[in-house]
Write a protein that holds these residues in place. Structure first.
Motif, PDB file in Angstrom:
ATOM      1  N   ARG A  59       1.154  -1.054   0.486  1.00 39.05           N
ATOM      2  CA  ARG A  59       0.310   0.020  -0.032  1.00 39.05           C
ATOM      3  C   ARG A  59       0.992   1.206   0.012  1.00 39.05           C
ATOM      4  N   LEU A  60       0.829   2.872  -1.232  1.00 32.81           N
ATOM      5  CA  LEU A  60       1.807   2.827  -0.849  1.00 32.81           C
ATOM      6  C   LEU A  60       0.876   4.180  -1.539  1.00 32.81           C
ATOM      7  N   LEU A  61       1.082   5.438  -0.783  1.00 31.51           N
ATOM      8  CA  LEU A  61       0.235   6.813  -0.742  1.00 31.51           C
ATOM      9  C   LEU A  61       1.496   7.630  -1.580  1.00 31.51           C
ATOM     10  N   ILE A  86      -2.032   1.937  -4.671  1.00 27.91           N
ATOM     11  CA  ILE A  86      -1.414   3.405  -4.390  1.00 27.91           C
ATOM     12  C   ILE A  86      -3.330   4.394  -4.571  1.00 27.91           C
ATOM     13  N   LEU A  87      -2.772   4.498  -3.861  1.00 24.83           N
ATOM     14  CA  LEU A  87      -3.869   6.231  -3.845  1.00 24.83           C
ATOM     15  C   LEU A  87      -2.863   7.474  -3.886  1.00 24.83           C
ATOM     16  N   ALA A  88      -2.713   8.511  -4.663  1.00 26.10           N
ATOM     17  CA  ALA A  88      -2.315  10.004  -5.667  1.00 26.10           C
ATOM     18  C   ALA A  88      -2.803  10.916  -4.742  1.00 26.10           C
ATOM     19  N   LEU A  89      -1.877  12.074  -4.596  1.00 23.93           N
ATOM     20  CA  LEU A  89      -2.909  13.185  -4.283  1.00 23.93           C
ATOM     21  C   LEU A  89      -1.985  14.338  -5.164  1.00 23.93           C
ATOM     22  N   GLU A  90      -2.695  14.784  -5.801  1.00 24.32           N
ATOM     23  CA  GLU A  90      -2.184  16.933  -6.349  1.00 24.32           C
ATOM     24  C   GLU A  90      -3.544  17.418  -5.906  1.00 24.32           C
ATOM     25  N   ALA A  91      -2.874  18.880  -5.752  1.00 27.06           N
ATOM     26  CA  ALA A  91      -3.714  19.618  -5.193  1.00 27.06           C
ATOM     27  C   ALA A  91      -3.178  20.482  -6.475  1.00 27.06           C
ATOM     28  N   ASP A  92      -2.655  21.193  -6.794  1.00 31.21           N
ATOM     29  CA  ASP A  92      -2.864  22.211  -8.558  1.00 31.21           C
ATOM     30  C   ASP A  92      -3.739  21.097  -9.141  1.00 31.21           C
ATOM     31  N   PRO A  93      -4.908  22.476  -9.674  1.00 31.43           N
ATOM     32  CA  PRO A  93      -5.876  21.558 -10.243  1.00 31.43           C
ATOM     33  C   PRO A  93      -5.557  21.165 -11.684  1.00 31.43           C
ATOM     34  N   PRO A 124      -4.481   2.621   7.219  1.00 29.47           N
ATOM     35  CA  PRO A 124      -2.730   2.142   6.775  1.00 29.47           C
ATOM     36  C   PRO A 124      -1.477   2.620   5.286  1.00 29.47           C
ATOM     37  N   PHE A 125      -0.871   2.711   5.263  1.00 22.61           N
ATOM     38  CA  PHE A 125       0.521   2.177   4.160  1.00 22.61           C
ATOM     39  C   PHE A 125       1.532   2.275   4.520  1.00 22.61           C
ATOM     40  N   ASP A 126       2.158   1.563   3.983  1.00 20.93           N
ATOM     41  CA  ASP A 126       3.951   1.312   3.570  1.00 20.93           C
ATOM     42  C   ASP A 126       4.541   1.625   3.385  1.00 20.93           C
ATOM     43  N   VAL A 127       4.225   2.544   2.047  1.00 24.55           N
ATOM     44  CA  VAL A 127       5.812   3.193   1.782  1.00 24.55           C
ATOM     45  C   VAL A 127       4.591   4.604   1.808  1.00 24.55           C
ATOM     46  N   ILE A 128       5.097   5.613   1.858  1.00 27.19           N
ATOM     47  CA  ILE A 128       5.095   7.457   1.130  1.00 27.19           C
ATOM     48  C   ILE A 128       6.039   7.591   0.554  1.00 27.19           C
ATOM     49  N   LYS A 129       5.417   8.611  -0.151  1.00 26.30           N
ATOM     50  CA  LYS A 129       6.213   9.628  -1.097  1.00 26.30           C
ATOM     51  C   LYS A 129       6.181  10.546  -0.893  1.00 26.30           C
ATOM     52  N   MET A 130       6.958  12.107  -1.022  1.00 20.73           N
ATOM     53  CA  MET A 130       6.297  13.524  -0.406  1.00 20.73           C
ATOM     54  C   MET A 130       6.967  14.594  -0.787  1.00 20.73           C
ATOM     55  N   ASP A 131       6.072  14.722  -1.944  1.00 16.71           N
ATOM     56  CA  ASP A 131       6.812  16.381  -2.544  1.00 16.71           C
ATOM     57  C   ASP A 131       5.684  16.973  -2.517  1.00 16.71           C
ATOM     58  N   ILE A 132       6.339  17.660  -1.621  1.00 15.31           N
ATOM     59  CA  ILE A 132       4.979  18.738  -1.793  1.00 15.31           C
ATOM     60  C   ILE A 132       4.947  20.083  -1.096  1.00 15.31           C
ATOM     61  N   VAL A 134       4.635   2.829   8.904  1.00 17.53           N
ATOM     62  CA  VAL A 134       5.569   2.703   7.269  1.00 17.53           C
ATOM     63  C   VAL A 134       6.606   2.238   7.293  1.00 17.53           C
ATOM     64  N   ARG A 135       7.241   1.399   5.746  1.00 16.04           N
ATOM     65  CA  ARG A 135       8.772   0.814   5.782  1.00 16.04           C
ATOM     66  C   ARG A 135       9.542   2.092   5.100  1.00 16.04           C
ATOM     67  N   PHE A 136       9.217   2.610   4.412  1.00 16.60           N
ATOM     68  CA  PHE A 136      10.025   3.543   3.672  1.00 16.60           C
ATOM     69  C   PHE A 136       9.545   4.665   3.495  1.00 16.60           C
ATOM     70  N   LEU A 137       9.688   6.069   3.839  1.00 15.17           N
ATOM     71  CA  LEU A 137       9.293   7.229   3.573  1.00 15.17           C
ATOM     72  C   LEU A 137      10.539   8.626   2.701  1.00 15.17           C
ATOM     73  N   MET A 138       9.818   8.717   1.728  1.00 15.08           N
ATOM     74  CA  MET A 138      10.692   9.036   1.021  1.00 15.08           C
ATOM     75  C   MET A 138      10.029  11.480   0.457  1.00 15.08           C
ATOM     76  N   VAL A 139      10.994  11.534   1.434  1.00 13.86           N
ATOM     77  CA  VAL A 139      10.218  13.294   1.493  1.00 13.86           C
ATOM     78  C   VAL A 139      11.376  14.115   0.917  1.00 13.86           C
ATOM     79  N   GLU A 140      10.716  15.175  -0.119  1.00 16.58           N
ATOM     80  CA  GLU A 140      11.782  15.919  -0.233  1.00 16.58           C
ATOM     81  C   GLU A 140      11.743  17.428   0.377  1.00 16.58           C
ATOM     82  N   TYR A 141      12.745  17.757   1.339  1.00 16.82           N
ATOM     83  CA  TYR A 141      12.806  18.826   1.640  1.00 16.82           C
ATOM     84  C   TYR A 141      13.210  20.390   1.589  1.00 16.82           C
ATOM     85  N   HIS A 142      11.714  21.103   1.597  1.00 14.67           N
ATOM     86  CA  HIS A 142      12.418  22.616   1.328  1.00 14.67           C
ATOM     87  C   HIS A 142      12.649  23.409   2.152  1.00 14.67           C
ATOM     88  N   SER A 143      14.066  24.241   2.319  1.00 17.32           N
ATOM     89  CA  SER A 143      14.549  25.069   2.746  1.00 17.32           C
ATOM     90  C   SER A 143      13.352  26.504   2.574  1.00 17.32           C
TER      91      SER A 143
END
Length: 273
Positions: A84-86, A108-115, A184-192, A210-219
């Motif tokens: 299960r991947l988010l 897979i469940l995919a979210l995208e905010a930009d219309p 619940p999800f096993d893997v989360i990818k995050m680029d927000i 969560v087993r794997f988590l990928m995050v793009e960090y923005h400063s």
């Protein structure tokens, strides 16, 4: 061979070897030859490895294709059991297509905010035969609400202050921690695009599954950084973390360079040993 000449010869030689051995690298080279000179923010489409892909901006598309399909930044091993991947911030869907190619049975469940970008996500996912992927036009947030969202016409849309001014629109946002607690999800990818500073701490109570988590960090240039807080959450939740630089300044004590308003972008790869 002269030491000065060796890099000049080795670079093209490596390129030729990769063209022969790596189909994805060969595909990227063809795409770059076709699309590399296009002006920014002009819609287009391409065919790659049997996929029909639409995009709003060629430069962002090529960068994402390299990162996802050639460099394989989102690759992870998975045993022969349900996955299960988010995907938070799925953009035009290249990450979803990669995940499905790597793990065909994944839920897979995919979210995208930009219309506007969501329309590309839907077109690329459905147009390539992925009817079993759930798509949701929402922003990931730390509560259910509506937020102002500003699009850059490519892959850099972001949440802005309420009443964000010209070029911004209101979008629905969901309490992602409450959502994950129910599903619940096993893997989360995050680029927000900066919202990770709110979302990762909010997810803390449900990261144990969560087993794997990928995050793009923005400063964000000129604003307080949240990197230490995010790393603390990941460490306290039992993750091992590797950090890769995406955007940084070679000499930050002398000059800090900003890219689309960010003075630092990092990939955080977190997994359970």
């Amino acid at each position: 061979m002269s030491g000065r000449l060796r890099p000049l010869i080795a670079g093209p030689a490596r390129h030729l070897v990769r063209l022969v051995r790596e189909p994805e690298y060969r595909t990227l080279a063809r795409l770059e030859a076709t699309l590399g000179g296009r002006p920014r923010y002009q819609p287009g489409h391409a065919r790659a490895r049997g996929m029909e892909l639409a995009f709003p901006d060629a430069a962002s598309f090529l960068s994402s294709y390299h990162e996802i399909f050639v460099a394989g930044h989102y690759a992870f091993p998975w045993p022969d059991r349900p996955l299960r991947l988010l995907d938070l911030g799925a953009n035009i869907g290249l990450s979803v297509l990669f995940f499905k190619r790597s793990h065909p049975q994944a839920e897979i469940l995919a979210l995208e905010a930009d219309p506007g970008i969501f329309a590309y996500l839907e077109r690329n996912v459905r147009g390539n035969g992925l009817g079993d992927v759930e798509l949701l036009q929402r922003a990931a947030w730390d509560r259910d609400t509506r937020i102002s969202f500003r699009s850059d016409g490519a892959d850099g849309g972001r949440a802005v202050a309420t009443g964000g001014g010209q070029g911004s629109a209101e979008v629905g946002a969901i309490d992602i921690a409450a959502f994950v607690a129910r599903r619940p999800f096993d893997v989360i990818k995050m680029d927000i695009e900066g919202a990770e500073s709110r979302v990762v701490p909010a997810l803390r109570p449900v990261l144990g599954q969560v087993r794997f988590l990928m995050v793009e960090y923005h400063s964000v240039a000129g604003q307080p950084q949240s990197l230490a807080a995010l790393l603390q959450v990941l460490e306290e939740c039992g993750f091992r973390v590797h950090v890769h630089s995406v955007v940084s300044s070679p000499r930050p004590f002398v000059e800090v360079r900003a890219h689309d308003g960010y003075d630092l972008i990092l990939h955080l790869f977190a997994w359970r040993p």
